[in-house]
Design a protein around this motif. Structure first.
Motif, PDB file in Angstrom:
ATOM      1  N   SER A 524       0.833  -1.208   0.000  1.00  0.00           N
ATOM      2  CA  SER A 524       0.000   0.000   0.000  1.00  0.00           C
ATOM      3  C   SER A 524       0.863   1.251   0.000  1.00  0.00           C
ATOM      4  O   SER A 524       2.056   1.199   0.330  1.00  0.00           O
ATOM      5  CB  SER A 524      -0.900   0.032   1.229  1.00  0.00           C
ATOM      6  OG  SER A 524      -0.111   0.289   2.361  1.00  0.00           O
ATOM      7  N   ASP A 544       2.573   1.261  -8.034  1.00  0.00           N
ATOM      8  CA  ASP A 544       1.311   1.013  -8.751  1.00  0.00           C
ATOM      9  C   ASP A 544       0.387   2.200  -8.505  1.00  0.00           C
ATOM     10  O   ASP A 544       0.363   2.759  -7.405  1.00  0.00           O
ATOM     11  CB  ASP A 544       0.674  -0.277  -8.211  1.00  0.00           C
ATOM     12  CG  ASP A 544      -0.646  -0.588  -8.889  1.00  0.00           C
ATOM     13  OD1 ASP A 544      -0.718  -0.401 -10.119  1.00  0.00           O
ATOM     14  OD2 ASP A 544      -1.595  -0.997  -8.209  1.00  0.00           O
ATOM     15  N   ASP A 545      -0.376   2.590  -9.547  1.00  0.00           N
ATOM     16  CA  ASP A 545      -1.244   3.759  -9.347  1.00  0.00           C
ATOM     17  C   ASP A 545      -2.579   3.376  -8.736  1.00  0.00           C
ATOM     18  O   ASP A 545      -3.044   3.980  -7.785  1.00  0.00           O
ATOM     19  CB  ASP A 545      -1.455   4.499 -10.677  1.00  0.00           C
ATOM     20  CG  ASP A 545      -2.265   5.764 -10.449  1.00  0.00           C
ATOM     21  OD1 ASP A 545      -2.180   6.315  -9.336  1.00  0.00           O
ATOM     22  OD2 ASP A 545      -2.993   6.193 -11.360  1.00  0.00           O
ATOM     23  N   MET A 546      -3.197   2.331  -9.316  1.00  0.00           N
ATOM     24  CA  MET A 546      -4.561   2.021  -8.875  1.00  0.00           C
ATOM     25  C   MET A 546      -4.560   1.158  -7.626  1.00  0.00           C
ATOM     26  O   MET A 546      -4.617  -0.063  -7.705  1.00  0.00           O
ATOM     27  CB  MET A 546      -5.329   1.353 -10.001  1.00  0.00           C
ATOM     28  CG  MET A 546      -5.638   2.372 -11.073  1.00  0.00           C
ATOM     29  SD  MET A 546      -6.489   1.710 -12.380  1.00  0.00           S
ATOM     30  CE  MET A 546      -8.115   1.951 -12.278  1.00  0.00           C
ATOM     31  N   MET A 547      -4.460   1.822  -6.494  1.00  0.00           N
ATOM     32  CA  MET A 547      -4.496   1.097  -5.220  1.00  0.00           C
ATOM     33  C   MET A 547      -5.644   1.659  -4.392  1.00  0.00           C
ATOM     34  O   MET A 547      -5.930   2.851  -4.482  1.00  0.00           O
ATOM     35  CB  MET A 547      -3.175   1.289  -4.470  1.00  0.00           C
ATOM     36  CG  MET A 547      -2.014   0.578  -5.128  1.00  0.00           C
ATOM     37  SD  MET A 547      -0.526   0.678  -4.114  1.00  0.00           S
ATOM     38  CE  MET A 547      -0.125   2.403  -4.218  1.00  0.00           C
ATOM     39  N   SER A 551      -3.991   6.251  -3.832  1.00  0.00           N
ATOM     40  CA  SER A 551      -3.491   5.883  -5.162  1.00  0.00           C
ATOM     41  C   SER A 551      -1.994   6.159  -5.240  1.00  0.00           C
ATOM     42  O   SER A 551      -1.419   6.805  -4.353  1.00  0.00           O
ATOM     43  CB  SER A 551      -4.222   6.688  -6.224  1.00  0.00           C
ATOM     44  OG  SER A 551      -3.790   8.021  -6.160  1.00  0.00           O
ATOM     45  N   GLU A 554      -1.332   9.881  -5.334  1.00  0.00           N
ATOM     46  CA  GLU A 554      -1.439  10.497  -3.997  1.00  0.00           C
ATOM     47  C   GLU A 554      -0.220  10.156  -3.142  1.00  0.00           C
ATOM     48  O   GLU A 554       0.331  11.014  -2.447  1.00  0.00           O
ATOM     49  CB  GLU A 554      -2.711  10.004  -3.289  1.00  0.00           C
ATOM     50  CG  GLU A 554      -3.970  10.655  -3.826  1.00  0.00           C
ATOM     51  CD  GLU A 554      -5.246   9.895  -3.467  1.00  0.00           C
ATOM     52  OE1 GLU A 554      -6.314  10.407  -3.768  1.00  0.00           O
ATOM     53  OE2 GLU A 554      -5.150   8.780  -2.884  1.00  0.00           O
ATOM     54  N   THR A 573       0.966   0.843 -14.134  1.00  0.00           N
ATOM     55  CA  THR A 573      -0.492   0.863 -14.288  1.00  0.00           C
ATOM     56  C   THR A 573      -0.970  -0.112 -15.344  1.00  0.00           C
ATOM     57  O   THR A 573      -0.258  -0.415 -16.300  1.00  0.00           O
ATOM     58  CB  THR A 573      -1.006   2.271 -14.627  1.00  0.00           C
ATOM     59  OG1 THR A 573      -2.392   2.201 -14.854  1.00  0.00           O
ATOM     60  CG2 THR A 573      -0.333   2.842 -15.832  1.00  0.00           C
TER      61      THR A 573
END
Ligand code: ADP
Length: 618
Positions: A524, A544-547, A551, A554, A573
């Motif tokens: 995370s 990784d972007d889509m977490m 994100s 962020e 991504t």
């Protein structure tokens, strides 16, 4: 002009509207049915009015005159009640259409209200007949007075107040539903009632009612307009359904990419192992099958993004020569050992640096070259690039010609429709989804380019593209050129991989460890920040972007706020659409890697950030 002129004129145009209205195809909705009643009542009212005015002027004292005048007042009141019900219905209605959805109400509710209206009208109607009515006449004009007339005027007045309340409380939704003209009808009716009150012999009320009925036709109840409105609603619903489908496809493609990342990653890593020959062959088959699957997923992702209007053309400075060279080597690989001569012509007049979306330019030409390779068994494929330069615009004219199976004349018009594939009996063994040319055409439209097809069935095809690109007045493009990867240079380097998906973490570690890299995994953005705050040192972070919850973008913006934070960060991504690199660079990332992670791209990134960089002009 005598008193009957208004009536004759009104009768004429109400009759005309009645004729036109019944001659048209209509929708069967509640307000349409009320409107038909309004038209009929108005027409009858007009005739009765004419008779009562005639009798009132000539024979004011006859009982038949009294009867007709009362009858006229009752029918006028019926119109007023009907119009009140009409206003009540349109201002309570939530949605227009065949399947009417009412604001918190069902049809039963409206039926109940209708019977209330009918009951009240019947009582007032009986009172009008029971109360005395007097007719005044001077032989040229007439008017009525007495308790019967007062009852009808008072009821009309109460209805006018109901109209105003209904409209006032629903003003906003009526505006949205284009019922705005009704407001002016209320003013018109109110004004004519006042004029009638002040000058009773003018007899304006029935004509005003007719005028309102006719205006309603032209502004609201015109069947053609209603039909168009219906079509618009149907189109909006179809658009919504289509968008939902595109969204679904795009989510699905995204979801498919994650397991695909594991398949590609592990098979790439396996290939490097000391495997028996058959196993190597099988691993290569897995890699080739997954790259076909990836192509399909990308195609679906592209078409759904284009259809949802979410695909943007991202223009940057680029070298077309570089794109061309990549296209040539990819096509050579695609042709493989087929008996096909690959001819190329490149116009050296193409300026070294252009401004455009190189990813999409490459994609459209590659689609054509891939098709040429797919649909040609033997002979030749020719890639030709020429240019026309005018001021600061370079028109790239790119043609791809083949001596393949060709396309039948009757199929050419369908060529750019999605999911269209032809000659299936011949092509049954050739992989394809029928999306390639649909995407090509849509991308060409987005880039304001043109595509032309010439084909002779059985002989071959020629696709020609014309794309205008801006010329950048530079001799070369500044770019980082990566030396060939020397994995020893990565020894003892430390990388932090951040991904919420365990399998993705495993793949990254599996790809990085054989290079001698020390890999740490966290699942995370919070854990990543924690590691940095604890003072851990890394040479690179793959983020990784889509977490969920936080994100990658962020997390990065938080990391950038930490004092002395200088570790290069690479975005990871599964959203591999054009413009992503620019998006992540703008967000502060140093580079971008799409999933499934391609081993070569990974090596390029590692070389760029883990070994000594070298800036060269290409
Ligand atoms: P796909 O190749 O995935 O089926 P495309 O949209 O790229 O989808 O092409 C649509 C169809 O047009 C193909 O199925 C094929 O029948 C025909 N086609 C496209 N390019 C060529 C070509 N160069 N030669 C012959 N037929 C072609």
């Amino acid at each position: 002009m005598n008193s009957l002129s208004f009536q004759i004129l009104s009768l004429f145009y109400v009759g005309l509207i009645l004729f036109v209205y019944f001659g048209k195809k209509k929708l069967d909705t509640l307000e349409n049915r009320i409107y038909v009643s309004l038209l009929i009542i108005n027409f009858i009212n007009q005739i009765v009015d004419m008779i009562s005015v005639y009798l009132g002027i000539k024979e004011p004292t006859l009982p038949i005159t009294n009867f007709f005048t009362k009858f006229y007042l009752v029918i006028l009141l019926l119109w007023v009640f009907c119009f009140t019900y009409y206003i009540f219905v349109i201002s309570s209605k939530k949605n227009m259409g065949n399947t009417v959805i009412w604001k918190n109400k069902n049809m039963g509710y409206f039926k109940k209200v209708f019977f209330y209206f009918l009951g009240t009208f019947s009582i007032v109607g009986i009172l009008i007949f029971l109360f005395p009515l007097h007719v005044w006449s001077d032989g040229k004009s007439m008017y009525t007075y007495g308790p019967s007339a007062i009852t009808s005027y008072a009821t009309t007045f109460i209805c006018l107040i109901i109209w105003t309340i209904c409209l006032w409380t629903n003003a906003k939704s009526l505006k949205d539903k284009k019922y705005l003209p009704v407001f002016s009808f209320v003013i018109l009716a109110g004004t004519s009632a006042v004029i009638q009150g002040l000058f009773p012999q003018i007899l304006l009320v029935t004509s005003a009612a007719s005028f309102i009925t006719v205006l309603t036709y032209f502004t609201i109840e015109n069947p053609d307009m209603k039909m168009i409105e219906q079509l618009n609603i149907a189109r909006d619903q179809a658009d919504k359904a289509n968008n939902a489908k595109s969204e679904f496809l795009s989510n699905m493609s995204h979801e498919i990419r994650t397991p695909l990342n594991a398949i590609v990653g592990f098979s790439q890593a396996l290939k490097e192992e000391n495997l028996p020959e058959e196993a190597i062959e099988e691993v290569e088959d897995i890699i080739s099958a997954s790259s076909s699957l990836l192509e399909i997923v990308n195609g679906i992702l592209d078409i759904s993004k284009i259809e949802a209007g979410k695909l943007e053309i991202v223009n940057t400075e680029y070298s077309f020569k570089k794109v061309y060279n990549e296209l040539v080597s990819l096509t050579k690989a695609r042709i493989g050992d087929k008996q096909i001569e690959f001819r190329t012509h490149y116009d050296e007049l193409v300026p070294p640096v252009l401004y455009g979306d190189h990813t999409r330019v490459k994609q459209v030409v590659l689609n054509l070259l891939t098709n040429a390779a797919k649909y040609t068994k033997e002979g030749y494929i020719e890639l030709k690039v020429s240019t026309v330069i005018k001021n600061d615009i370079c028109r790239l004219i790119i043609s791809v010609e083949d001596s393949g199976i060709g396309i039948k004349n009757e199929n050419i018009s369908q060529l750019f429709s999605k999911f269209e594939r032809f000659d299936l009996e011949k092509n049954i063994t050739i992989e394809g989804t029928g999306l390639g040319l649909a995407i090509t055409k849509k991308l060409m439209d987005l880039m304001k380019g043109k595509i032309v097809v010439q084909s002779v069935y059985g002989k071959g095809s020629k696709f020609t593209l014309a794309i205008d690109q801006k010329i950048v007045p530079k001799d070369a493009l500044e770019e980082i050129v990566v030396e060939s990867v020397d994995s020893t240079s990565f020894q003892n380097k430390k990388i932090l991989v951040v991904d919420d998906n365990k399998l993705n973490l495993k793949v990254a570690t599996r790809l990085l460890t054989p290079l001698g890299i020390n890999v740490e995994e966290v699942d995370s953005g919070f854990a990543c920040i924690e590691k940095i705050k604890e003072g851990n040192k890394y040479d690179l972070i793959l983020l990784d972007d889509m977490m969920p919850k936080m994100s990658g973008i962020e997390t990065l913006s938080y990391l950038k706020g930490i004092e002395n934070f200088k570790i290069p960060c690479i975005a990871l991504t599964a959203n591999a659409i054009s413009g992503m690199r620019e998006k992540y660079i703008n967000a502060g990332f140093d580079d971008y890697l799409s999933k499934p992670i391609d081993k070569n791209e990974l090596n390029n990134v590692l070389s760029k950030f883990l070994s000594t960089e070298e800036k060269t002009m290409v």
